[in-house]
Design a protein around this motif. Structure first.
Motif, PDB file in Angstrom:
ATOM      1  N   THR A  23       0.810  -1.390   0.366  1.00 11.35           N
ATOM      2  CA  THR A  23       0.059   0.133  -0.434  1.00 11.35           C
ATOM      3  C   THR A  23       0.866   1.227  -0.079  1.00 11.35           C
ATOM      4  O   THR A  23       1.828   0.577   0.005  1.00 11.35           O
ATOM      5  N   ILE A  24       0.377   2.081  -0.495  1.00  9.44           N
ATOM      6  CA  ILE A  24       0.895   3.819  -0.247  1.00  9.44           C
ATOM      7  C   ILE A  24       0.413   4.485   1.201  1.00  9.44           C
ATOM      8  O   ILE A  24      -0.115   4.601   1.428  1.00  9.44           O
ATOM      9  N   PRO A  26       1.272   8.007   3.446  1.00 11.57           N
ATOM     10  CA  PRO A  26       0.377   9.874   3.484  1.00 11.57           C
ATOM     11  C   PRO A  26       1.696   9.918   2.431  1.00 11.57           C
ATOM     12  O   PRO A  26       1.544  11.171   1.137  1.00 11.57           O
ATOM     13  N   GLY A  28       3.911   8.800   0.603  1.00 14.16           N
ATOM     14  CA  GLY A  28       4.124   8.129  -1.216  1.00 14.16           C
ATOM     15  C   GLY A  28       5.095   7.016  -1.131  1.00 14.16           C
ATOM     16  O   GLY A  28       5.418   6.241  -1.802  1.00 14.16           O
ATOM     17  N   ASN A  57      -4.226   2.967   4.517  1.00 21.83           N
ATOM     18  CA  ASN A  57      -3.765   3.593   3.794  1.00 21.83           C
ATOM     19  C   ASN A  57      -4.554   2.642   2.602  1.00 21.83           C
ATOM     20  O   ASN A  57      -4.649   3.888   1.453  1.00 21.83           O
ATOM     21  N   THR A  60      -6.783   6.292   2.140  1.00 16.27           N
ATOM     22  CA  THR A  60      -6.474   6.784   1.486  1.00 16.27           C
ATOM     23  C   THR A  60      -5.803   6.613  -0.095  1.00 16.27           C
ATOM     24  O   THR A  60      -6.365   7.502  -0.528  1.00 16.27           O
ATOM     25  N   ASN A  61      -5.529   5.464  -0.232  1.00 16.43           N
ATOM     26  CA  ASN A  61      -5.147   5.566  -1.341  1.00 16.43           C
ATOM     27  C   ASN A  61      -5.615   3.805  -1.501  1.00 16.43           C
ATOM     28  O   ASN A  61      -4.229   2.493  -1.525  1.00 16.43           O
ATOM     29  N   PRO A  62      -6.668   4.513  -2.931  1.00 12.25           N
ATOM     30  CA  PRO A  62      -7.018   2.651  -3.123  1.00 12.25           C
ATOM     31  C   PRO A  62      -6.011   1.909  -4.136  1.00 12.25           C
ATOM     32  O   PRO A  62      -6.228   1.056  -4.209  1.00 12.25           O
ATOM     33  N   LYS A  63      -5.495   2.347  -4.432  1.00 10.90           N
ATOM     34  CA  LYS A  63      -3.962   1.660  -5.232  1.00 10.90           C
ATOM     35  C   LYS A  63      -3.033   0.665  -4.525  1.00 10.90           C
ATOM     36  O   LYS A  63      -2.878   0.877  -3.684  1.00 10.90           O
ATOM     37  N   GLU A  83      -7.150  -1.936  -7.437  1.00 12.97           N
ATOM     38  CA  GLU A  83      -7.579  -0.913  -6.944  1.00 12.97           C
ATOM     39  C   GLU A  83      -8.734  -1.090  -6.058  1.00 12.97           C
ATOM     40  O   GLU A  83      -9.687  -1.875  -5.794  1.00 12.97           O
TER      41      GLU A  83
END
Length: 143
Positions: A23-24, A26, A28, A57, A60-63, A83
């Motif tokens: 996951t990513i 916050p 990056g 994570n 916040t970022n679905p990738k 995703e």
């Protein structure tokens, strides 16, 4: 458009194979976790909590990226770039119990009480993240 997981590698999602979920954060940075994975025919299912870093994570970022390596053949793998489409608390604890049984090879295991202390259930919000495969890669080819 969702990518199809080849039948030749579905066994890696239907048997207890530890996966690595990326996951990513916050800032990056990538963050990796060992996970139990499941597949419902459309989505890869990851059972975790909203309080754990991977849960934060993914909200916040679905990738995400999931890597499953065949424990019997290290050059056979399934990589899923995907995703998160949704997450739900519905059925999360029974799903965790199902995974505890499979990954421990013990049909009597429960997630809370056997894997984690019973009282931990009151301290966290268990959810299932549903991941749509976007790109699928299989097996390394060495020349």
């Amino acid at each position: 458009m969702a990518a199809k997981i080849p039948e030749s590698h579905l066994d890696l999602l239907h048997q207890p194979v530890n996966g690595v979920l990326t996951t990513i954060m916050p800032d990056g940075q990538p963050q990796m976790s060992i996970v139990w994975a499941d597949f419902d025919g459309e989505f890869v299912l990851i059972n975790t909590t909203l309080e754990r870093q991977k849960g934060k994570n993914m909200r916040t970022n679905p990738k995400v990226n999931l890597l499953l390596i065949d424990p019997k053949n290290g050059s056979r793998f399934l990589e899923i770039r995907g995703e998160v489409r949704e997450y739900t608390r519905d059925g999360a604890i029974p799903h965790a119990d199902k995974q505890a049984k499979a990954y421990s090879n013990n049909k009597d295991k429960r997630f809370y009480g056997d894997i984690y202390p019973e009282e931990q259930q009151e301290k966290e919000s268990r959810v299932i993240f549903k991941i749509s495969p976007i790109r699928v890669n299989t097996d390394a080819i060495f020349a």
